[in-house]
Each structure stands twice: as C-alpha cells, then as structure tokens.
Design a protein around this motif. Structure first.
Motif, short mmCIF file in Angstrom:
data_model
loop_
_atom_site.label_atom_id
_atom_site.label_comp_id
_atom_site.label_asym_id
_atom_site.label_seq_id
_atom_site.Cartn_x
_atom_site.Cartn_y
_atom_site.Cartn_z
N PHE A 30 0.87 -1.18 0.00
CA PHE A 30 0.00 0.00 0.00
C PHE A 30 0.90 1.23 0.00
O PHE A 30 1.82 1.33 0.82
CB PHE A 30 -0.92 -0.01 1.22
CG PHE A 30 -1.91 -1.14 1.18
CD1 PHE A 30 -3.17 -0.95 0.65
CD2 PHE A 30 -1.56 -2.40 1.64
CE1 PHE A 30 -4.08 -1.99 0.59
CE2 PHE A 30 -2.46 -3.45 1.59
CZ PHE A 30 -3.73 -3.25 1.05
N HIS A 32 1.75 5.35 0.16
CA HIS A 32 1.31 6.59 0.80
C HIS A 32 2.33 7.68 0.49
O HIS A 32 3.53 7.40 0.40
CB HIS A 32 1.21 6.38 2.32
CG HIS A 32 0.38 5.20 2.68
ND1 HIS A 32 0.93 3.95 2.88
CD2 HIS A 32 -0.94 5.05 2.82
CE1 HIS A 32 -0.03 3.09 3.15
NE2 HIS A 32 -1.18 3.73 3.11
N ASP A 70 5.94 2.95 1.71
CA ASP A 70 5.37 1.71 1.16
C ASP A 70 5.16 0.76 2.32
O ASP A 70 6.10 0.46 3.07
CB ASP A 70 6.30 1.08 0.13
CG ASP A 70 6.59 1.99 -1.05
OD1 ASP A 70 5.88 2.99 -1.22
OD2 ASP A 70 7.55 1.69 -1.79
N GLU A 86 -7.35 -1.04 2.97
CA GLU A 86 -7.38 0.32 2.41
C GLU A 86 -8.01 1.29 3.41
O GLU A 86 -7.48 2.39 3.63
CB GLU A 86 -8.16 0.35 1.10
CG GLU A 86 -7.45 -0.23 -0.08
CD GLU A 86 -8.29 -0.18 -1.34
OE1 GLU A 86 -7.76 0.31 -2.36
OE2 GLU A 86 -9.45 -0.63 -1.33
N PHE A 89 -5.63 1.89 6.38
CA PHE A 89 -4.52 2.80 6.04
C PHE A 89 -5.03 4.23 5.84
O PHE A 89 -4.35 5.19 6.23
CB PHE A 89 -3.78 2.32 4.79
CG PHE A 89 -2.83 1.20 5.07
CD1 PHE A 89 -1.78 1.34 5.96
CD2 PHE A 89 -2.96 -0.02 4.41
CE1 PHE A 89 -0.89 0.31 6.22
CE2 PHE A 89 -2.09 -1.06 4.66
CZ PHE A 89 -1.04 -0.90 5.56
N GLU A 90 -6.19 4.39 5.23
CA GLU A 90 -6.75 5.73 5.00
C GLU A 90 -6.96 6.45 6.33
O GLU A 90 -6.65 7.65 6.44
CB GLU A 90 -8.06 5.64 4.23
CG GLU A 90 -8.66 6.98 3.87
CD GLU A 90 -7.81 7.80 2.92
OE1 GLU A 90 -7.76 9.05 3.07
OE2 GLU A 90 -7.19 7.21 2.01
N VAL A 93 -3.25 7.28 7.70
CA VAL A 93 -2.43 8.22 6.92
C VAL A 93 -2.88 9.67 7.12
O VAL A 93 -2.05 10.58 7.15
CB VAL A 93 -2.40 7.83 5.42
CG1 VAL A 93 -3.70 8.16 4.72
CG2 VAL A 93 -1.23 8.49 4.71
N HIS A 99 -1.43 11.09 2.25
CA HIS A 99 -2.57 10.52 1.53
C HIS A 99 -2.16 9.20 0.88
O HIS A 99 -0.99 8.94 0.64
CB HIS A 99 -3.15 11.50 0.50
CG HIS A 99 -2.24 11.81 -0.62
ND1 HIS A 99 -1.29 12.80 -0.59
CD2 HIS A 99 -2.14 11.23 -1.85
CE1 HIS A 99 -0.65 12.83 -1.73
NE2 HIS A 99 -1.12 11.90 -2.51
N THR A 100 -3.16 8.38 0.64
CA THR A 100 -2.92 7.08 0.01
C THR A 100 -2.69 7.27 -1.48
O THR A 100 -3.17 8.23 -2.09
CB THR A 100 -4.09 6.12 0.25
OG1 THR A 100 -5.27 6.71 -0.27
CG2 THR A 100 -4.28 5.83 1.73
N ASP A 101 -1.96 6.33 -2.06
CA ASP A 101 -1.64 6.42 -3.48
C ASP A 101 -1.75 5.05 -4.15
O ASP A 101 -0.96 4.70 -5.01
CB ASP A 101 -0.23 6.99 -3.65
CG ASP A 101 0.06 7.41 -5.08
OD1 ASP A 101 -0.86 7.95 -5.74
OD2 ASP A 101 1.20 7.21 -5.54
N TRP A 103 -2.32 0.67 -4.37
CA TRP A 103 -1.74 -0.55 -3.85
C TRP A 103 -1.39 -1.46 -5.01
O TRP A 103 -1.84 -1.25 -6.14
CB TRP A 103 -2.68 -1.24 -2.88
CG TRP A 103 -3.98 -1.67 -3.48
CD1 TRP A 103 -5.10 -0.93 -3.65
CD2 TRP A 103 -4.26 -2.95 -4.06
NE1 TRP A 103 -6.06 -1.66 -4.29
CE2 TRP A 103 -5.57 -2.91 -4.55
CE3 TRP A 103 -3.53 -4.12 -4.21
CZ2 TRP A 103 -6.17 -3.99 -5.18
CZ3 TRP A 103 -4.13 -5.21 -4.84
CH2 TRP A 103 -5.44 -5.12 -5.30
#
Length: 107
Positions: A30, A32, A70, A86, A89-90, A93, A99-101, A103
């Motif tokens: 995932f 970030h 990562d 997801e 992690f959201e 973060v 912010h997430t980017d 996976w």
C-alpha cells in the motif's frame, strides 16, 4: 472470480487476467505520500508499534518530489481483505498529514 466494479475490483480483475493466482498469499504493498520525511517516518514508526506484521519502507519519490511510505503485508488478496486494509490505512495516513496512493502486489 467476480469482482465489484469499483477501482479495487478492477485492479483485482486485471491481476487475475494477467495470470496472478489470487487464491494464494501475496505481499500486497500500500503506497502513501507525504510532504516531509518526518511525516512518513512518523507513520512508519506508529505502524511498527501497532502492526508489527506490516513492513514499512520510507523513501524519496523524485517525481513528484515527495516522501513515500510503502507498507507491505502478506495476505490473500481477496476483495474484502483489500477493502479493509485500504480503509485502515486511509484512517491512519490522515493522522500524519499524508494521503494514500494505491496498492499493488509484489511480483
């Protein structure tokens, strides 16, 4: 396998179509992004405390110039499992102003 028609479902469908066996465990990464190294490292340190099963790698991402974190975890890449991770992690973060980017699966 049938997948929902959202982004996660599309990614899993494409992986299956490419021949990736989604019935066995894979290392799922995932991604970030953060403005500073300190923010990325703070999240990595937090995850090391609360989720030692998650491996973290902080590094500079030159394009665009941001700090990347990562987060890798070995799981069965099932739709429901990915959605839960997801969301997890959201939630984390945003506490560290990142912010997430997306996976992916390590090949």
């Amino acid at each position: 396998m049938n997948f929902p028609k959202d982004e996660t479902g599309k990614v899993l469908f494409e992986m299956q179509k490419a021949g990736i066996d989604l019935t066995v465990k894979h290392t799922v990464v995932f991604f970030h992004l953060f403005e500073t190294q300190e923010q990325a490292q703070a999240m990595a340190d937090h995850l090391a405390e609360v989720s030692p099963d998650i491996a973290c790698d902080v590094h500079i991402d030159e394009n665009p110039k941001v700090w990347a974190l990562d987060c890798s975890i070995t799981v069965l890449p099932l739709y429901d499992a990915i959605i839960v991770l997801e969301a997890r992690f959201e939630k984390v973060v945003t506490q560290f102003k990142g912010h997430t980017d997306g996976w992916g699966i390590e090949a």
